[in-house]
Write a protein that holds these residues in place. Sequence first.
Motif, mmCIF file in Angstrom:
data_model
loop_
_atom_site.group_PDB
_atom_site.id
_atom_site.type_symbol
_atom_site.label_atom_id
_atom_site.label_comp_id
_atom_site.label_asym_id
_atom_site.label_seq_id
_atom_site.Cartn_x
_atom_site.Cartn_y
_atom_site.Cartn_z
ATOM 1 N N TYR A 33 54.893 33.086 99.246
ATOM 2 C CA TYR A 33 56.275 33.416 99.592
ATOM 3 C C TYR A 33 56.411 33.615 101.102
ATOM 4 C CZ TYR A 33 57.747 33.987 94.739
ATOM 5 O OH TYR A 33 58.070 33.753 93.420
ATOM 6 N N GLN A 34 55.470 34.330 101.698
ATOM 7 C CA GLN A 34 55.551 34.612 103.130
ATOM 8 C C GLN A 34 55.396 33.357 103.977
ATOM 9 O OE1 GLN A 34 52.702 37.695 103.996
ATOM 10 N NE2 GLN A 34 53.742 39.214 102.709
ATOM 11 N N SER A 35 54.614 32.410 103.513
ATOM 12 C CA SER A 35 54.387 31.179 104.284
ATOM 13 C C SER A 35 55.594 30.251 104.270
ATOM 14 C CB SER A 35 53.171 30.430 103.744
ATOM 15 O OG SER A 35 53.476 29.787 102.513
ATOM 16 N N GLY A 36 56.524 30.503 103.365
ATOM 17 C CA GLY A 36 57.668 29.617 103.205
ATOM 18 C C GLY A 36 57.453 28.500 102.219
ATOM 19 N N ALA A 37 56.253 28.439 101.617
ATOM 20 C CA ALA A 37 55.934 27.349 100.701
ATOM 21 C C ALA A 37 56.845 27.367 99.475
ATOM 22 C CB ALA A 37 54.471 27.422 100.273
ATOM 23 N N VAL A 38 57.165 28.550 98.952
ATOM 24 C CA VAL A 38 58.004 28.631 97.760
ATOM 25 C C VAL A 38 59.424 28.163 98.082
ATOM 26 C CG1 VAL A 38 58.973 30.164 96.012
ATOM 27 C CG2 VAL A 38 56.602 30.444 96.730
ATOM 28 N N GLN A 39 59.960 28.575 99.232
ATOM 29 C CA GLN A 39 61.286 28.102 99.631
ATOM 30 C C GLN A 39 61.286 26.587 99.835
ATOM 31 O OE1 GLN A 39 64.433 29.899 100.195
ATOM 32 N NE2 GLN A 39 65.024 27.737 100.067
ATOM 33 N N ILE A 93 52.871 15.681 70.051
ATOM 34 C CA ILE A 93 53.584 14.504 69.563
ATOM 35 C C ILE A 93 53.704 13.470 70.672
ATOM 36 C CG2 ILE A 93 55.781 13.670 68.661
ATOM 37 C CD1 ILE A 93 54.150 15.286 66.663
ATOM 38 N N VAL A 94 53.951 13.947 71.895
ATOM 39 C CA VAL A 94 54.077 13.085 73.062
ATOM 40 C C VAL A 94 53.555 13.868 74.263
ATOM 41 C CG1 VAL A 94 56.433 13.856 73.584
ATOM 42 C CG2 VAL A 94 55.673 11.597 74.356
ATOM 43 N N ASP A 95 53.052 13.167 75.257
ATOM 44 C CA ASP A 95 52.592 13.825 76.489
ATOM 45 C C ASP A 95 53.817 14.368 77.228
ATOM 46 O OD1 ASP A 95 51.575 14.613 78.917
ATOM 47 O OD2 ASP A 95 50.559 12.731 79.368
ATOM 48 N N ASN A 96 53.984 15.690 77.220
ATOM 49 C CA ASN A 96 55.191 16.325 77.746
ATOM 50 C C ASN A 96 54.930 17.116 79.026
ATOM 51 O OD1 ASN A 96 53.646 18.281 76.491
ATOM 52 N ND2 ASN A 96 55.385 19.408 75.624
ATOM 53 N N ALA A 97 53.836 16.809 79.741
ATOM 54 C CA ALA A 97 53.501 17.603 80.933
ATOM 55 C C ALA A 97 52.735 16.767 81.942
ATOM 56 C CB ALA A 97 52.680 18.832 80.538
ATOM 57 N N ASP A 98 52.857 17.187 83.189
ATOM 58 C CA ASP A 98 52.068 16.615 84.269
ATOM 59 C C ASP A 98 51.727 17.745 85.235
ATOM 60 O OD1 ASP A 98 50.817 14.548 85.781
ATOM 61 O OD2 ASP A 98 52.543 14.500 87.133
ATOM 62 N N PHE A 99 50.627 17.579 85.962
ATOM 63 C CA PHE A 99 50.172 18.615 86.892
ATOM 64 C C PHE A 99 49.757 17.987 88.214
ATOM 65 C CE2 PHE A 99 46.205 20.447 88.665
ATOM 66 C CZ PHE A 99 46.752 21.589 89.244
ATOM 67 N N PHE A 100 50.115 18.656 89.314
ATOM 68 C CA PHE A 100 49.550 18.329 90.614
ATOM 69 C C PHE A 100 49.469 19.613 91.427
ATOM 70 C CE2 PHE A 100 54.104 18.004 91.456
ATOM 71 C CZ PHE A 100 54.254 18.571 92.721
ATOM 72 N N LYS A 101 48.733 19.577 92.513
ATOM 73 C CA LYS A 101 48.595 20.762 93.353
ATOM 74 C C LYS A 101 48.876 20.414 94.804
ATOM 75 C CE LYS A 101 43.549 20.191 93.787
ATOM 76 N NZ LYS A 101 42.233 20.831 93.552
ATOM 77 N N VAL A 102 49.365 21.413 95.535
ATOM 78 C CA VAL A 102 49.645 21.276 96.961
ATOM 79 C C VAL A 102 49.123 22.518 97.666
ATOM 80 C CG1 VAL A 102 51.671 19.806 96.688
ATOM 81 C CG2 VAL A 102 51.945 22.292 96.705
ATOM 82 N N SER A 103 48.876 22.382 98.956
ATOM 83 C CA SER A 103 48.409 23.520 99.740
ATOM 84 C C SER A 103 49.600 24.333 100.241
ATOM 85 C CB SER A 103 47.576 23.037 100.930
ATOM 86 O OG SER A 103 48.358 22.213 101.779
ATOM 87 N N SER A 104 49.347 25.573 100.583
ATOM 88 C CA SER A 104 50.363 26.451 101.166
ATOM 89 C C SER A 104 49.915 26.853 102.564
ATOM 90 C CB SER A 104 50.540 27.700 100.292
ATOM 91 O OG SER A 104 51.362 28.650 100.920
ATOM 92 N N PRO A 105 50.755 26.629 103.598
ATOM 93 C CA PRO A 105 52.091 26.035 103.560
ATOM 94 C C PRO A 105 52.054 24.548 103.217
ATOM 95 C CG PRO A 105 51.378 26.362 105.836
ATOM 96 C CD PRO A 105 50.343 27.035 104.968
ATOM 97 N N ILE A 106 53.205 24.014 102.797
ATOM 98 C CA ILE A 106 53.291 22.631 102.350
ATOM 99 C C ILE A 106 53.029 21.682 103.517
ATOM 100 C CG2 ILE A 106 54.724 20.912 101.218
ATOM 101 C CD1 ILE A 106 54.084 23.339 99.490
#
Length: 211
Positions: free
Chosen positions: A41-47, A178-191
């Motif tokens: 939050y402090q890094s601004g990554a969430v915003q 029933i079906v693939d309903n998700a995907d995942f990726f990761k990013v560093s903070s800050p973006i």
Amino acid sequence: QPHLVSLIKTASVSLEKRGLEEATYRVNLVIDISGSMSDEYQSGAVQDLADRALALATQLDDDGKVEVYLFGIKSHRKGTLSLSNSAGFVGHMDFKFEGGTHYSPVMTMVRDDARAAGHHIPTLVLFITDGGSSNRDAVIRQMIDASREPIFWKFMGIEQGYVNFDFLEKLDDLTGRIVDNADFFKVSSPIQIADHQLFDLLVNELDLWQK
């Protein structure tokens, strides 16, 4: 806000590449408020990620707005993110960091709200967290049950330094659905990733799920 105009254009390009320029979704943003997220939050990554969720919603969402949820131990509805209130939205949210990370309660809240909306429009859930969940068996049951519903879960791991995202990787490839309903990726903070790459990741697999 000029930066949002640029983000909206970039989001549009990523959707077009996936053949999703005519798609309509309810867009939800789910954000981790466990104590370990304070630096993000402090890094601004969430915003930054909230801005990109909004840019995507202007092209996808039926009303161009994003329903916001927070979760730590408990789950919370935090209103609507829109072009009119996006500046500093994350910093203006009233919440306290919580001492745990539980996906299941907020997943139940999101699913209940989608069901109440009637499922006439599919839901895209942008789910931001910095780690795994307690009570993993409950989360796995949620994902299997939710695979019958028109909801796609985009899990975004956000990290400063090394974080173990093994559980999110498991959810991405979970069997028994029933079906693939998700995907995942990761990013560093800050973006640090380029916007066109981030939007490509945000809509990755959405076209396949939609079909």
